[in-house]
Design a protein around this motif. Structure first.
Motif, PDB file in Angstrom:
ATOM      1  N   ALA A 103       0.816  -1.216   0.000  1.00 57.00           N
ATOM      2  CA  ALA A 103       0.000   0.000   0.000  1.00 57.00           C
ATOM      3  C   ALA A 103       0.849   1.265   0.000  1.00 57.00           C
ATOM      4  CB  ALA A 103      -0.941   0.011   1.207  1.00 57.00           C
ATOM      5  N   THR A 104       2.138   1.151   0.366  1.00 55.49           N
ATOM      6  CA  THR A 104       3.008   2.328   0.389  1.00 55.49           C
ATOM      7  C   THR A 104       3.542   2.674  -0.997  1.00 55.49           C
ATOM      8  OG1 THR A 104       5.017   1.026   0.829  1.00 55.49           O
ATOM      9  CG2 THR A 104       3.739   1.768   2.736  1.00 55.49           C
ATOM     10  N   GLY A 105       3.285   1.830  -1.978  1.00 60.33           N
ATOM     11  CA  GLY A 105       3.825   2.036  -3.316  1.00 60.33           C
ATOM     12  C   GLY A 105       2.835   2.676  -4.268  1.00 60.33           C
ATOM     13  N   ILE A 106       3.238   2.749  -5.526  1.00 62.23           N
ATOM     14  CA  ILE A 106       2.384   3.286  -6.575  1.00 62.23           C
ATOM     15  C   ILE A 106       1.351   2.232  -6.942  1.00 62.23           C
ATOM     16  CG2 ILE A 106       2.345   4.107  -8.957  1.00 62.23           C
ATOM     17  CD1 ILE A 106       5.281   4.982  -8.513  1.00 62.23           C
ATOM     18  N   ASN A 107       0.076   2.611  -6.943  1.00 62.40           N
ATOM     19  CA  ASN A 107      -0.968   1.670  -7.322  1.00 62.40           C
ATOM     20  C   ASN A 107      -2.187   2.421  -7.829  1.00 62.40           C
ATOM     21  OD1 ASN A 107      -2.798   2.188  -4.908  1.00 62.40           O
ATOM     22  ND2 ASN A 107      -0.931   1.489  -3.864  1.00 62.40           N
ATOM     23  N   ASN A 108      -3.068   1.675  -8.473  1.00 59.46           N
ATOM     24  CA  ASN A 108      -4.233   2.287  -9.109  1.00 59.46           C
ATOM     25  C   ASN A 108      -5.198   2.917  -8.119  1.00 59.46           C
ATOM     26  OD1 ASN A 108      -3.252   1.555 -11.596  1.00 59.46           O
ATOM     27  ND2 ASN A 108      -4.556  -0.252 -11.815  1.00 59.46           N
ATOM     28  N   ASP A 109      -5.157   2.477  -6.856  1.00 60.45           N
ATOM     29  CA  ASP A 109      -6.044   3.073  -5.864  1.00 60.45           C
ATOM     30  C   ASP A 109      -5.773   4.556  -5.689  1.00 60.45           C
ATOM     31  OD1 ASP A 109      -7.284   0.663  -5.430  1.00 60.45           O
ATOM     32  OD2 ASP A 109      -6.124   0.154  -3.637  1.00 60.45           O
ATOM     33  N   ARG A 110      -4.547   4.968  -5.976  1.00 58.51           N
ATOM     34  CA  ARG A 110      -4.188   6.380  -5.826  1.00 58.51           C
ATOM     35  C   ARG A 110      -4.724   7.239  -6.973  1.00 58.51           C
ATOM     36  NH1 ARG A 110      -0.295   7.067  -1.813  1.00 58.51           N
ATOM     37  NH2 ARG A 110       0.651   5.118  -1.069  1.00 58.51           N
ATOM     38  N   LEU A 111      -5.381   6.609  -7.959  1.00 60.60           N
ATOM     39  CA  LEU A 111      -5.946   7.339  -9.099  1.00 60.60           C
ATOM     40  C   LEU A 111      -7.427   7.634  -8.920  1.00 60.60           C
ATOM     41  CD1 LEU A 111      -4.277   5.405 -12.075  1.00 60.60           C
ATOM     42  CD2 LEU A 111      -3.542   7.561 -11.058  1.00 60.60           C
ATOM     43  N   MET A 113      11.096  -2.260 -10.763  1.00 61.41           N
ATOM     44  CA  MET A 113       9.791  -2.365 -10.132  1.00 61.41           C
ATOM     45  C   MET A 113       8.962  -1.108 -10.352  1.00 61.41           C
ATOM     46  SD  MET A 113       8.806  -2.432  -6.095  1.00 61.41           S
ATOM     47  CE  MET A 113       9.238  -0.689  -6.009  1.00 61.41           C
ATOM     48  N   LEU A 114       9.593   0.069 -10.152  1.00 61.84           N
ATOM     49  CA  LEU A 114       8.859   1.323 -10.297  1.00 61.84           C
ATOM     50  C   LEU A 114       8.532   1.620 -11.753  1.00 61.84           C
ATOM     51  CD1 LEU A 114      10.548   3.558  -7.594  1.00 61.84           C
ATOM     52  CD2 LEU A 114       8.274   2.541  -7.561  1.00 61.84           C
ATOM     53  N   ARG A 115       9.390   1.211 -12.678  1.00 60.56           N
ATOM     54  CA  ARG A 115       9.049   1.379 -14.099  1.00 60.56           C
ATOM     55  C   ARG A 115       7.776   0.608 -14.431  1.00 60.56           C
ATOM     56  NH1 ARG A 115      14.647   0.762 -14.923  1.00 60.56           N
ATOM     57  NH2 ARG A 115      14.379  -1.371 -15.701  1.00 60.56           N
ATOM     58  N   LYS A 116       7.685  -0.605 -13.907  1.00 62.68           N
ATOM     59  CA  LYS A 116       6.484  -1.417 -14.148  1.00 62.68           C
ATOM     60  C   LYS A 116       5.259  -0.783 -13.507  1.00 62.68           C
ATOM     61  CE  LYS A 116       4.200  -5.256 -15.255  1.00 62.68           C
ATOM     62  NZ  LYS A 116       2.887  -4.996 -14.616  1.00 62.68           N
ATOM     63  N   LEU A 117       5.381  -0.329 -12.258  1.00 60.84           N
ATOM     64  CA  LEU A 117       4.250   0.293 -11.589  1.00 60.84           C
ATOM     65  C   LEU A 117       3.834   1.592 -12.274  1.00 60.84           C
ATOM     66  CD1 LEU A 117       5.236  -0.260  -7.840  1.00 60.84           C
ATOM     67  CD2 LEU A 117       3.487  -1.475  -9.144  1.00 60.84           C
ATOM     68  N   LEU A 118       4.822   2.398 -12.670  1.00 63.37           N
ATOM     69  CA  LEU A 118       4.519   3.646 -13.373  1.00 63.37           C
ATOM     70  C   LEU A 118       3.846   3.374 -14.710  1.00 63.37           C
ATOM     71  CD1 LEU A 118       7.582   5.995 -12.765  1.00 63.37           C
ATOM     72  CD2 LEU A 118       5.191   6.544 -12.339  1.00 63.37           C
ATOM     73  N   SER A 119       4.348   2.384 -15.431  1.00 57.34           N
ATOM     74  CA  SER A 119       3.756   2.032 -16.719  1.00 57.34           C
ATOM     75  C   SER A 119       2.292   1.639 -16.538  1.00 57.34           C
ATOM     76  CB  SER A 119       4.544   0.889 -17.357  1.00 57.34           C
ATOM     77  OG  SER A 119       3.938   0.476 -18.575  1.00 57.34           O
ATOM     78  N   LYS A 124       7.157  10.544  -4.418  1.00 55.61           N
ATOM     79  CA  LYS A 124       6.636   9.191  -4.521  1.00 55.61           C
ATOM     80  C   LYS A 124       5.981   8.840  -3.177  1.00 55.61           C
ATOM     81  CE  LYS A 124      10.255   7.530  -7.675  1.00 55.61           C
ATOM     82  NZ  LYS A 124      11.447   6.670  -7.784  1.00 55.61           N
ATOM     83  N   PRO A 125       4.921   8.047  -3.219  1.00 53.80           N
ATOM     84  CA  PRO A 125       4.314   7.369  -4.368  1.00 53.80           C
ATOM     85  C   PRO A 125       3.039   8.057  -4.863  1.00 53.80           C
ATOM     86  CG  PRO A 125       3.570   6.333  -2.355  1.00 53.80           C
ATOM     87  CD  PRO A 125       4.397   7.530  -1.941  1.00 53.80           C
ATOM     88  N   GLU A 126       2.936   9.385  -4.734  1.00 56.94           N
ATOM     89  CA  GLU A 126       1.690  10.090  -5.009  1.00 56.94           C
ATOM     90  C   GLU A 126       1.424  10.192  -6.508  1.00 56.94           C
ATOM     91  OE1 GLU A 126      -0.309  10.583  -2.693  1.00 56.94           O
ATOM     92  OE2 GLU A 126       1.043  10.225  -1.017  1.00 56.94           O
ATOM     93  N   ILE A 127       1.042   9.077  -7.128  1.00 55.03           N
ATOM     94  CA  ILE A 127       0.817   9.032  -8.565  1.00 55.03           C
ATOM     95  C   ILE A 127      -0.373   9.897  -8.976  1.00 55.03           C
ATOM     96  CG2 ILE A 127      -0.606   6.949  -8.399  1.00 55.03           C
ATOM     97  CD1 ILE A 127       1.876   7.752 -11.243  1.00 55.03           C
ATOM     98  N   GLY A 128      -1.386  10.005  -8.107  1.00 54.24           N
ATOM     99  CA  GLY A 128      -2.532  10.857  -8.415  1.00 54.24           C
ATOM    100  C   GLY A 128      -2.116  12.308  -8.550  1.00 54.24           C
ATOM    101  N   GLU A 129      -1.276  12.765  -7.630  1.00 48.44           N
ATOM    102  CA  GLU A 129      -0.762  14.135  -7.702  1.00 48.44           C
ATOM    103  C   GLU A 129       0.108  14.320  -8.938  1.00 48.44           C
ATOM    104  OE1 GLU A 129       2.078  17.201  -5.118  1.00 48.44           O
ATOM    105  OE2 GLU A 129       1.360  15.345  -4.194  1.00 48.44           O
TER     106      GLU A 129
END
Length: 299
Positions: free
Chosen positions: A154-162, A183-189, A285-290
């Motif tokens: 849950a501390t990483g980049i995931n779709n829930d943050r979108l 790992m982060l390239r895959k999550l970011l992709s 990181k990991p605020e992908i929504g922002e």
């Protein structure tokens, strides 16, 4: 740590690492992530937690988790626990303590001295992001973000943050991303594709990304037809994100590109480093929504 002058001038492509050892193996962590290093203190065991979590400890009124690096790395526990050290860190908007077997010294090096892992041992499960070769041996730089994500996804980049990101067509935009962690390239992709970005070029370090951009300019292409925006991590072998940003912003053509720094090192104390090299925005990181919201602002 800051009193020792470890925060370097922005954009020099240098870093300072704290070298520590676990079971006589040498590892390194960026000194910017380190708040302090302390001698062993009482760790309170917490039942039913992840096996790499040793427990919790109190430091200056804060209760922080303690991660046993020997267990993380698959090594035996220390045979001289009284000589062990606790490295208190802050990154990814989190404070975490890493239990190691000893701390050696602080070394200043260039990112160019850091060799990226070969394909034989670099994958999304590997914890090594770089190797520093010196006369006294090798120092391995670890992916501390991955260590935390392995313990708590849950501390990483995931779709829930979108969830709160506006849904719209972003498929026409072309983005360059510089990120060394597989790992982060895959999550970011995955998450950028979920946000409807279709054209994303990933590079493992700042030099590869800069070479790509400069090659596009040298072929007399209109840069806006090749890429609309650059996202970069800070910590990367060969060329870090601050130096990449500085090179882009000093280039007569590339300077028009918006650059967003997406890093675990974005804090109030360190934000000035990105501002100095001309970054248009900085997101922790990991605020992908922002990050998506900030991308929309510049496109």
């Amino acid at each position: 740590m800051a009193e020792k002058g470890v925060l370097l001038e922005s954009g020099t492509n240098e870093l300072e690492i704290v070298e520590f050892n676990v079971a006589n193996n040498r590892f390194g962590i960026n000194v910017i992530k380190v708040r302090e290093i302390i001698n062993p203190v009482l760790v309170v065991f917490i039942p039913h937690t992840h096996p790499n979590i040793e427990g919790i400890m109190e430091i200056r009124g804060e209760i922080l988790p303690v991660i046993n690096m020997a267990k993380v790395l698959g090594f035996p526990d220390s045979n001289q626990p009284s000589q062990d050290k606790f490295i208190v860190t802050e990154f990814n908007k989190q404070k975490v303590v890493f239990h190691v077997h000893g701390v050696d010294k602080i070394n200043r090096i260039s990112w160019e001295q850091i060799e990226k892992p070969t394909n034989l041992y670099q994958n999304t499960e590997n914890q090594i992001i770089g190797v520093v070769r010196k006369q006294e041996g090798m120092t391995l730089l670890l992916d501390f973000e991955k260590i935390l994500v392995d313990i708590n996804p849950a501390t990483g980049i995931n779709n829930d943050r979108l969830k709160h990101v506006q849904r719209k067509d972003r498929s026409k935009y072309r983005i360059v991303v510089a990120e060394d962690s597989a790992m982060l390239r895959k999550l970011l992709s995955d998450t950028l594709m979920e946000a409807d970005f279709q054209f994303i070029d990933f590079f493992e370090n700042g030099k590869d990304a800069l070479d790509y951009l400069q090659h596009a300019v040298s072929e007399n292409k209109v840069i806006s037809e090749v890429v609309h925006l650059v996202i970069t991590d800070i910590e990367m072998p060969v060329m870090d994100g601050l130096h990449l940003t500085k090179q882009i912003k000093q280039h007569p053509v590339l300077s028009q590109l918006p650059v967003i720094i997406f890093s675990s090192l974005i804090t109030d104390d360190l934000r000035h480093k990105g501002e100095t090299v001309g970054a248009d925005a900085q997101v922790s990181k990991p605020e992908i929504g922002e990050l998506i919201t900030m991308i929309d602002k510049f496109l």
